[in-house]
Enzyme design. Structure first.
Site, PDB file in Angstrom:
ATOM      1  N   SER A  99      14.782  -8.596  -4.482  1.00 16.54           N
ATOM      2  CA  SER A  99      13.540  -9.536  -4.352  1.00 16.54           C
ATOM      3  C   SER A  99      13.691  -9.927  -2.920  1.00 16.54           C
ATOM      4  O   SER A  99      12.433 -10.750  -2.639  1.00 16.54           O
ATOM      5  CB  SER A  99      13.576 -10.656  -5.335  1.00 16.54           C
TER       6      SER A  99
ATOM      7  N   LYS B 284      15.248 -16.954   3.011  1.00 15.19           N
ATOM      8  CA  LYS B 284      14.678 -16.661   1.723  1.00 15.19           C
ATOM      9  C   LYS B 284      14.152 -17.897   1.056  1.00 15.19           C
ATOM     10  O   LYS B 284      14.681 -18.945   1.238  1.00 15.19           O
ATOM     11  CB  LYS B 284      15.558 -15.806   0.740  1.00 15.19           C
TER      12      LYS B 284
ATOM     13  N   SER C  82      19.288  -8.072  -5.400  1.00 17.01           N
ATOM     14  CA  SER C  82      18.308  -8.392  -4.428  1.00 17.01           C
ATOM     15  C   SER C  82      18.694  -8.682  -3.056  1.00 17.01           C
ATOM     16  O   SER C  82      17.713  -8.768  -2.082  1.00 17.01           O
ATOM     17  CB  SER C  82      17.855  -9.704  -5.041  1.00 17.01           C
TER      18      SER C  82
HETATM   19  N1  GLN Z   1      15.745  -6.949  -9.812  1.00 18.26           N
HETATM   20  C1  GLN Z   1      16.756  -7.646 -10.584  1.00 18.26           C
HETATM   21  C2  GLN Z   1      15.956  -8.701 -11.321  1.00 18.26           C
HETATM   22  O1  GLN Z   1      14.701  -8.660 -11.488  1.00 18.26           O
HETATM   23  C3  GLN Z   1      17.423  -8.490  -9.685  1.00 18.26           C
HETATM   24  C4  GLN Z   1      16.884  -9.629  -9.001  1.00 18.26           C
HETATM   25  C5  GLN Z   1      17.656 -10.472  -8.065  1.00 18.26           C
HETATM   26  O2  GLN Z   1      18.775  -9.889  -7.672  1.00 18.26           O
HETATM   27  N2  GLN Z   1      17.189 -11.630  -7.657  1.00 18.26           N
HETATM   28  O3  GLN Z   1      16.394  -9.669 -11.957  1.00 18.26           O
END
Ligand code: GLN
Length: 458
Positions: free
Chosen positions: A149, A74, A173
């Protein structure tokens, strides 16, 4: 052949690391222009490394646990000489000057890092649509979001562009895109994997973890990346289990295992998703597991608590992107969601002298942690849907709260610091649905065993 068997076949020269890589490169070249799972790859360097590994094996030299396996990372994890952009224009030209601890460990075990994967800007999202590189497509449900994400890592594994990938999970994510793309994703107990070299979203929640198409791949990667790191004070000093060995007798794992099923997790989920999960639970029950019905009264508290803390920690983490030392001034170039979090985080932090919001959120977090670990006292794992809804079509306009609603079942594990994973459970008209397992702190191995047992049933 599962991932561990594949790694053995490379070691015994039935397969070659270079041929394995070449197949992936072919698929990347063919599918990545549409899927956009990777945002950068270095084929030549990877090929050179694969050849070195093949040579070592030919010469009878010892090679590492990941020898010849191809890995995507990532874009918020530092890898030397790659662009570490966190999918933001803020860091468009930032090149990693060192390897994060997880990367050093992967390289030490001869894993081949082929490229950097797409993500939501600064990991703040659930759809991988806010990337400065443009959205990733869901390879298993074309035209739909891959989740986020870490959508690029999930899509890369799902479309067989690499063997394994790393993501980060702050509120879901890893598990959310694993669920939407029909692959496995694992968020370890907070502190099991070093966050050194990870660009923070919210540091008290962030954990790095693996994606794979089978449990052996998840176990193998955890064996490599888990464990105390003297460079990172939040890692836990504990005896890391041998995850790969723990999946050897999957048939026995379900016997007498107590699965907790929380009614409120079903109440917020689409009926078609609940049906799939119930079928899976029945199947595990027939194989010897025991089902315990539970209630969790604080589900509604989870999203507000998570997002409030996320805004404050993210705001603080972004103050270094002031355009002076490196990158651009974040407020000048970032997207709407990142800007919203900076503004909200700044506002909440200013009000903090009176303890108006943040302090309350921390109290709510303690309560949630206490309740969830309380539920886990009576059972081995909690089982339920990973995401309550199916992924939307790429480009659909969603209100922030609608986007946040995807996270309702995943933020709990980050608030409580417990391990959690998503494993494929079925599909609704071809769209994958994932099942989530959550366990007590440091019971990561129990989840791995359960994933293997469930996998063996299907
Ligand atoms: N969707 C969640 C957020 O926007 C989790 C994002 C993540 O785990 N990086 O914070």
């Amino acid at each position: 052949m599962n991932i561990i068997e594949k790694s053995q076949s490379i070691r015994t020269h039935e397969n070659k690391a270079s041929e394995n890589l070449e197949e992936f490169i072919e698929r990347i070249n063919k599918h990545n222009p549409k899927t956009k799972a990777f945002v950068e790859f270095k084929n030549d360097e990877a090929l050179q490394m694969a050849e070195e590994i093949d040579n070592k094996i030919t010469n009878g030299e010892k090679v590492g646990k990941l020898a010849g396996l191809v890995i995507g990372i990532k874009s918020n994890i530092n890898v030397e000489d790659f662009h570490i952009t966190a999918a933001s224009k803020t860091l468009e030209n930032y090149i990693g000057s060192y390897d994060a601890t997880v990367i050093r460990r992967i390289k030490a075990e001869d894993g081949i890092i082929v490229g950097m994967t797409n993500m939501d800007e600064f990991a703040a999202g659930s759809s991988t649509e806010t990337s400065f590189h443009g959205p990733t497509d869901n390879p298993r449900a074309p035209g739909r979001i891959p989740g986020g994400s870490s959508g690029g890592s999930a899509a890369a594994v799902a479309s067989e562009m690499c063997d394994l990938a790393l993501g980060s999970d702050t509120g879901g994510s890893i598990r959310n895109p694993a669920s939407h793309c029909g692959v496995m994703g694992f968020k370890p107990t907070y502190g099991v994997v070093s966050r050194q070299g990870l660009l923070d979203l919210a540091m008290s929640f962030d954990q790095i973890g693996p994606f794979a198409t089978d449990t052996s791949g998840i176990a193998l990667m955890l064996d490599v990346i888990a464990g105390e790191d003297r460079r990172e004070c939040t890692t836990i000093d504990w005896k890391v289990p041998d995850f790969a060995a723990s999946i050897n007798d999957p048939q026995d794992a379900l016997k007498g295992m107590r699965l907790g099923v929380v009614k409120e997790f079903y109440d917020v989920s689409d009926k078609a998703i609940v049906n799939i999960i119930e079928d899976r639970i029945n199947q595990m029950q027939e194989a010897g597991a025991e089902v315990v019905e539970l209630n969790f009264d604080y589900l509604e508290l989870c999203l507000p608590t998570y997002y409030l803390i996320n805004y404050v920690e993210f705001f603080s983490a972004t103050r270094k992107y002031d355009g002076r030392k490196y990158g651009e001034r974040i407020e000048e170039v970032c997207g709407d969601e990142v800007l919203r979090r900076i503004h909200m985080g700044s506002y909440i932090s200013q009000k903090e002298y009176s303890g108006k919001y943040y302090k309350k959120a921390l109290q709510a977090r303690s309560l949630i942690r206490k309740e969830i670990t309380g539920l886990l006292k009576d059972v081995d794992v909690l089982v339920g849907p990973t995401v309550p809804k199916l992924p939307h079509k790429v480009g659909t306009e969603l209100e922030p709260m609608e986007m946040y609603a995807y996270d309702i079942l995943t933020v709990i594990a980050n608030l409580a610091g417990i391990p959690a994973a998503s494993t494929p459970a079925g599909d609704v008209n071809g769209i994958p649905v994932g099942m989530q397992f959550q366990a007590k702190p440091l019971d990561d191995e129990k989840i791995i065993k359960l994933m293997a047992a469930h996998e063996a049933l299907n």
